[in-house]
Design an enzyme around this catalytic site. Structure first.
Site, PDB file in Angstrom:
ATOM      1  N   VAL A  81       0.848  -1.198   0.000  1.00 13.93           N
ATOM      2  CA  VAL A  81       0.000   0.000   0.000  1.00 13.93           C
ATOM      3  C   VAL A  81       0.884   1.248   0.000  1.00 13.93           C
ATOM      4  CG1 VAL A  81      -1.823   1.253   1.190  1.00 13.93           C
ATOM      5  CG2 VAL A  81      -1.793  -1.254   1.246  1.00 13.93           C
ATOM      6  N   LYS A  82       0.642   2.074  -1.003  1.00 11.99           N
ATOM      7  CA  LYS A  82       1.423   3.306  -1.132  1.00 11.99           C
ATOM      8  C   LYS A  82       0.744   4.413  -0.337  1.00 11.99           C
ATOM      9  CE  LYS A  82       3.929   4.900  -5.190  1.00 11.99           C
ATOM     10  NZ  LYS A  82       3.766   5.121  -6.629  1.00 11.99           N
ATOM     11  N   ILE A  83       1.533   5.016   0.552  1.00 11.87           N
ATOM     12  CA  ILE A  83       0.993   6.027   1.468  1.00 11.87           C
ATOM     13  C   ILE A  83       1.818   7.306   1.312  1.00 11.87           C
ATOM     14  CG2 ILE A  83       0.641   6.583   3.914  1.00 11.87           C
ATOM     15  CD1 ILE A  83      -0.975   4.186   3.487  1.00 11.87           C
TER      16      ILE A  83
END
Ligand code: E4P
Length: 215
Positions: free
Chosen positions: A82-84
């Site tokens: 998951v890119k945050i």
């Protein structure tokens, strides 16, 4: 060094994957928009044939929203990362998700201190944007070197993804600066293995061999 494909284009990913050069994929909202396809559909299709990590980015910017989206994204496939975004809420989300065993890629990193915060919060990957730093007249490669030094000094587990790679020089600089991974746009990949002197050399061999056989 590992290579990720910085694209959501399935044909580009398949081409490079068939060469054994694709260790993973990074997407972002702009890349998904470019394909004009449903987010979940395209990420699931990529996950059906790419074994390595596939980054899918949250589109919420508040902590609760990021956490909700991240938990959902992580269910799409076992190799989803998951890119945050690098914000205070983003760091809080990275901390929570790392404790839940959900891998994260902290994106939009432009300074060593931002990278250090992301490592400390528990990011599996950190993405410094080399090209956009160079665009500002600063030195993207220096940031990669600094981040690699910090990892080596303190033993953080985070891996550096050299992102926003625009040209061959960026890729070579990232490799020499110690990036664990470079995420490369599909249309740049071909330029990495081609060289005009290689093409000229092949042409000459073909001509010489044909004239030899004609004797
Ligand atoms: C990767 O994770 C980034 O989304 C990407 O490399 C950004 O590249 P750009 O600066 O060319 O948009």
């Amino acid at each position: 060094m590992k290579f990720f494909l910085d694209t959501a284009n399935v044909s580009e990913i398949k081409r490079i994957n068939d060469l054994g050069l694709c260790d993973g994929v990074t997407t972002n909202p702009s890349l998904i928009k470019k394909e004009g396809r449903d987010f979940k559909e395209v990420v699931s299709e990529i996950a059906s044939f790419v074994e390595g990590p596939i980054s899918a980015e949250v589109t919420a910017y508040d902590y609760e929203g990021m956490i909700d989206q991240a938990r959902d994204l992580a269910k799409w496939a076992s190799n989803i990362v998951v890119k945050i975004p690098m914000t205070e809420d983003g760091l809080k989300a990275i901390n929570t998700l790392s404790k839940e065993g959900i891998k994260t890629n902290c994106t939009l990193i432009f300074s060593a201190s931002q990278g250090l915060m992301a490592m400390k919060a528990g990011a599996s990957f950190i993405s410094p944007f080399m090209g956009r730093i160079d665009d500002m007249g600063e030195d993207g490669a220096k940031l990669i070197r600094d981040l690699r030094d910090i990892i080596d000094i303190y033993g953080y587990d985070s891996e550096i993804i050299a992102a926003s790679i625009r040209n061959i020089r960026n890729l070579e600089d990232a490799a020499l600066a110690g990036a664990h991974i470079a995420t490369i746009p599909g249309n740049l990949f071909e330029k990495l293995w081609t060289h005009p002197l290689t093409s000229q050399g092949i042409d000459r061999f073909i001509k010489d061999w044909e004239s030899f056989e004609n004797k």
